[in-house]
Design a protein around this motif. Structure first.
Motif, short mmCIF file in Angstrom:
data_model
loop_
_atom_site.label_atom_id
_atom_site.label_comp_id
_atom_site.label_asym_id
_atom_site.label_seq_id
_atom_site.Cartn_x
_atom_site.Cartn_y
_atom_site.Cartn_z
N HIS A 1 0.85 -1.38 -0.10
CA HIS A 1 0.01 0.03 -0.04
C HIS A 1 0.96 1.39 0.03
O HIS A 1 0.78 2.07 -0.85
N PHE A 2 1.95 1.29 0.75
CA PHE A 2 2.76 2.38 0.90
C PHE A 2 3.52 2.74 -0.37
O PHE A 2 3.48 3.72 -0.93
N GLN A 3 3.98 1.65 -1.24
CA GLN A 3 4.70 1.69 -2.37
C GLN A 3 3.69 2.15 -3.48
O GLN A 3 3.90 2.91 -4.29
N LEU A 4 2.48 1.65 -3.37
CA LEU A 4 1.32 2.18 -4.21
C LEU A 4 1.26 3.60 -4.28
O LEU A 4 1.29 4.35 -5.41
N ILE A 5 0.95 4.15 -3.06
CA ILE A 5 0.79 5.54 -2.68
C ILE A 5 1.61 6.31 -3.26
O ILE A 5 1.78 7.42 -3.91
N ILE B 1 -13.75 9.19 -10.91
CA ILE B 1 -13.60 7.73 -10.96
C ILE B 1 -12.54 7.50 -9.45
O ILE B 1 -11.44 7.93 -9.81
N ILE B 2 -12.99 6.75 -8.87
CA ILE B 2 -12.25 6.18 -7.81
C ILE B 2 -11.48 4.95 -7.95
O ILE B 2 -12.15 4.01 -8.34
N GLU B 3 -10.29 4.86 -8.08
CA GLU B 3 -9.45 3.77 -8.49
C GLU B 3 -9.43 2.80 -7.35
O GLU B 3 -9.52 1.63 -7.65
N VAL B 4 -8.95 3.22 -6.27
CA VAL B 4 -8.85 2.44 -5.11
C VAL B 4 -9.03 3.27 -3.88
O VAL B 4 -8.45 4.31 -3.88
N VAL B 5 -9.41 2.26 -2.67
CA VAL B 5 -9.32 3.02 -1.49
C VAL B 5 -8.74 2.29 -0.41
O VAL B 5 -8.76 0.85 -0.40
N GLU C 1 -15.73 -0.67 1.22
CA GLU C 1 -16.46 -0.49 -0.21
C GLU C 1 -16.62 0.74 -0.56
O GLU C 1 -17.00 1.66 -0.08
N TRP C 2 -16.20 0.91 -1.80
CA TRP C 2 -16.61 2.13 -2.64
C TRP C 2 -17.02 1.93 -4.05
O TRP C 2 -17.04 0.89 -4.52
N ALA D 1 -7.92 8.61 -6.89
CA ALA D 1 -8.90 8.85 -7.76
C ALA D 1 -8.30 9.94 -8.79
O ALA D 1 -7.24 10.40 -8.76
N ASN D 2 -9.29 10.17 -9.70
CA ASN D 2 -8.76 11.23 -10.98
C ASN D 2 -9.00 12.79 -10.53
O ASN D 2 -9.47 13.23 -11.33
N THR D 3 -8.36 12.87 -9.27
CA THR D 3 -8.56 14.24 -8.77
C THR D 3 -7.11 15.12 -8.77
O THR D 3 -6.25 14.23 -8.99
#
Length: 156
Positions: free
Chosen positions: A24-28, A85-89, A98-99, A134-136
């Motif tokens: 998760h850390f690397q993804l962020i 568009i929410i990619e991941v939470v 859940e999103w 997200a695409n923000t």
């Protein structure tokens, strides 16, 4: 033999938990670095982007009994001018999320449902950060959940 098996299972569980957090850390970090590079190369027109706006900025859950799963909804609205568009939470391993997987139109809203498992958490004040990718702009939006974990009172 049973004790060795239990120790190996605990070590495996701990290793999987650490690997999950590292992922998760690397993804962020990857997403933030990608956004940083893009931001420096291409000027961003914020008027044409979606904006994820929560109904309330922080989620204060108050006092929660230890050992329960507390579930709550984080209501939000797309206050921008483009589909959200929410990619991941993501959050820590004690939180399931859940999103919405479909785009959120401008001026429309939805909810992110969060389930916080208090088992194994220390008593006292708790603060958890939930990252919404997200695409923000910025690409990662943070939400904060707070509560106070208390010893449950058993009634007879």
């Amino acid at each position: 033999m049973t004790n060795i098996l239990v120790i190996k299972q605990k070590n495996l569980f701990n290793m999987v938990s650490v690997l999950r957090l590292v992922f998760h850390f690397q993804l962020i970090l990857f997403i933030q670095n990608t956004a940083f590079c893009q931001k420096n190369e291409i000027p961003v027109n914020r008027d044409s982007l979606p904006i994820l706006t929560f109904d309330q900025p922080d989620f204060e859950l108050g006092k929660i009994d230890s050992g329960v799963v507390a579930t709550f909804d984080m209501s939000f609205k797309n206050t921008g001018n483009k589909e959200l568009i929410i990619e991941v939470v993501s959050a820590c391993k004690c939180i399931e999320i859940e999103w919405p997987r479909t785009p959120i139109l401008p001026n429309e809203g939805d909810v992110i449902t969060v389930s916080f498992d208090t088992r194994g958490q220390k008593l006292g004040p708790i603060r958890k950060i939930i990252d919404i990718v997200a695409n923000t702009e910025p690409i990662v939006v943070e939400a904060e959940m707070r509560c106070e974990l208390i010893q449950p009172i058993f009634k007879e």
